[in-house]
Motif scaffolding. Sequence first.
Motif, short mmCIF file in Angstrom:
data_model
loop_
_atom_site.label_atom_id
_atom_site.label_comp_id
_atom_site.label_asym_id
_atom_site.label_seq_id
_atom_site.Cartn_x
_atom_site.Cartn_y
_atom_site.Cartn_z
N LEU A 214 33.35 19.87 9.20
CA LEU A 214 33.87 19.66 7.86
C LEU A 214 33.78 18.19 7.47
CD1 LEU A 214 37.13 21.82 8.15
CD2 LEU A 214 34.95 22.51 7.13
N SER A 215 33.51 17.94 6.19
CA SER A 215 33.53 16.57 5.69
C SER A 215 34.97 16.07 5.67
CB SER A 215 32.95 16.53 4.27
OG SER A 215 33.85 17.15 3.35
N PRO A 216 35.17 14.77 5.58
CA PRO A 216 36.55 14.26 5.53
C PRO A 216 37.37 14.91 4.42
CG PRO A 216 35.04 12.46 5.93
CD PRO A 216 34.19 13.67 5.66
N THR A 217 36.77 15.14 3.26
CA THR A 217 37.50 15.77 2.15
C THR A 217 37.84 17.21 2.49
OG1 THR A 217 36.41 14.35 0.52
CG2 THR A 217 37.40 16.39 -0.28
N GLU A 218 36.86 17.94 3.06
CA GLU A 218 37.10 19.33 3.44
C GLU A 218 38.14 19.42 4.55
OE1 GLU A 218 32.73 21.34 2.57
OE2 GLU A 218 33.08 20.28 4.46
N LEU A 219 38.10 18.46 5.49
CA LEU A 219 39.06 18.46 6.59
C LEU A 219 40.48 18.28 6.07
CD1 LEU A 219 39.47 18.53 9.67
CD2 LEU A 219 39.19 16.04 9.66
N ALA A 220 40.66 17.37 5.13
CA ALA A 220 42.00 17.16 4.56
C ALA A 220 42.46 18.40 3.81
CB ALA A 220 41.98 15.96 3.63
N ALA B 143 41.45 21.56 4.37
CA ALA B 143 41.76 22.60 5.35
C ALA B 143 43.09 22.32 6.04
CB ALA B 143 40.63 22.70 6.37
N GLY B 144 43.35 21.05 6.34
CA GLY B 144 44.62 20.69 6.97
C GLY B 144 45.81 21.04 6.11
N ASP B 145 45.66 20.84 4.80
CA ASP B 145 46.74 21.20 3.87
C ASP B 145 46.98 22.70 3.87
OD1 ASP B 145 48.59 20.65 1.53
OD2 ASP B 145 47.12 21.97 0.56
N TYR B 146 45.90 23.49 3.88
CA TYR B 146 46.05 24.94 3.92
C TYR B 146 46.68 25.39 5.25
CZ TYR B 146 43.31 25.65 -0.35
OH TYR B 146 42.87 25.66 -1.65
N ASP C 141 48.79 23.63 7.02
CA ASP C 141 50.21 23.26 6.95
C ASP C 141 50.99 24.29 6.15
OD1 ASP C 141 52.24 21.11 7.51
OD2 ASP C 141 52.41 21.21 5.33
N ARG C 142 50.33 25.00 5.26
CA ARG C 142 50.97 26.04 4.44
C ARG C 142 50.79 27.43 5.04
NH1 ARG C 142 47.85 24.64 -0.89
NH2 ARG C 142 48.72 26.63 -1.58
N LEU C 143 50.15 27.52 6.23
CA LEU C 143 49.96 28.76 6.98
C LEU C 143 48.87 29.66 6.41
CD1 LEU C 143 53.68 29.77 7.74
CD2 LEU C 143 52.07 28.64 9.27
N LEU C 144 48.11 29.19 5.43
CA LEU C 144 47.01 29.99 4.91
C LEU C 144 45.81 29.95 5.86
CD1 LEU C 144 47.12 29.04 1.11
CD2 LEU C 144 48.48 30.71 2.38
N LEU C 145 45.64 28.83 6.54
CA LEU C 145 44.67 28.71 7.61
C LEU C 145 45.40 28.44 8.92
CD1 LEU C 145 41.82 26.48 6.05
CD2 LEU C 145 41.86 28.97 6.32
N MET C 146 44.67 28.64 10.03
CA MET C 146 45.21 28.35 11.35
C MET C 146 44.31 27.32 12.03
SD MET C 146 46.22 32.26 12.55
CE MET C 146 44.52 32.75 12.73
N HIS C 147 44.89 26.21 12.47
CA HIS C 147 44.14 25.13 13.11
C HIS C 147 44.53 25.12 14.58
CE1 HIS C 147 42.94 20.57 13.02
NE2 HIS C 147 42.08 21.32 13.70
N SER C 148 43.58 25.46 15.44
CA SER C 148 43.88 25.54 16.87
C SER C 148 42.85 24.76 17.67
CB SER C 148 43.90 26.99 17.33
OG SER C 148 42.65 27.62 17.09
N ARG C 149 43.23 24.40 18.88
CA ARG C 149 42.38 23.57 19.71
C ARG C 149 41.18 24.33 20.26
NH1 ARG C 149 47.75 22.37 20.96
NH2 ARG C 149 48.36 20.31 20.14
N SER C 150 41.20 25.64 20.20
CA SER C 150 40.05 26.44 20.67
C SER C 150 40.03 27.76 19.93
CB SER C 150 40.15 26.66 22.18
OG SER C 150 41.33 27.39 22.49
#
Length: 360
Positions: free
Chosen positions: A338-344, A346-349, A351-360
């Motif tokens: 992801l680009s820096p803008t896309e990463l930010a 995705a991180g916001d989503y 934080d709102r539980l719409l996406l899941m960010h996991s280490r694997s």
Amino acid sequence: MPASVRQHYELYPYPDYPLFASVRRRDTYANNLDALWSLFNGELAPAPSRRILIAGCGSFAPYPFALANPDIAITALDLSDKSLRRARLHCLLHGISGVDFVPGDLCDPGMTPGPYGFIDAYGVLHHLADPQAGLRALAARLGEGGILRVMVYSHYTRREEDSIRRALRLLQVRDPEQVRGMVRRSGKDSRLRGFFESSDEVASRSGLADALLHPQVTSYRIDPFLELVAESGLTPLRFAHHGALPEPEREIARIRALEAEKQAPGNFVLYLGRHSKGPCTGPHGVFRLNPCLATALATWRLGTLHLPGRLGHKNAALNGAERGFLRRFRNPVPAADLSPTELARAGDYADRLLLMHSRS
């Protein structure tokens, strides 16, 4: 648990939603175990933690939790047989099976032994004769990395209800129809009439009984509530009532300032954890779509997508471009792609539980 509380819920199962009241799976996204585990542990829930306990489940909660977690073992515990029967029937009428309904007292260590990955005790502790013992009993069932959500009444939100409830108890008023009769006879400027005109909860028989006739109620200021939490040995992870700040320390300071003005942000909702690992952050790991949203995002439809607010804040409606962005994560997407803008974004989503960010 006092017999009077059990008897109360046998008479007035709560909440009394119509049995055919349905919930869309996308609206249950904040109850998804993997989404919560990713937010607080930075990974998907491991096999031993894929168990949920709804402690004091009432007559409705098992349905949306099972809808959000179709492959997770769910135990619904309640002291009221009538509430459990209604909860079971609600599930069956909506094609939900596999929930284990257990009658009993959550303070009994022999009931529903852990470990559980997630325990929900929403609106429960404040109805116990010994809330501290109840929270300790729930904490003992929580596994490593486990998450416990609690909601308790806040003193300044409940002042009017508590005052009326105490007055009705002194008058030995025990039936909702007696209360309604008092309202009809009251003056237009009476506190009782004013409360009825401003409260949605008293519209139903069980809601009125829960608000004004419950035999066991404790309301909390923030510091006594934090003392209760500290006794449990669990760590505050995040407040989730309306307007809550994401960092617990900042939110506690905000609540203390409100209480100095005899105000509150509403009843306190707090996620607690046992040795949580913390979220996955930065350009590491992978992002995935919350599985509860998969069907809602499956087709390109005109208009916006509305999701209920969670974690203390409303969700803005998702337009076509936002839905298109989220669709990219139906399969895991490495954060490094992801680009820096896309990463930010995705991180916001996440934080709102719409996406899941996991280490694997």
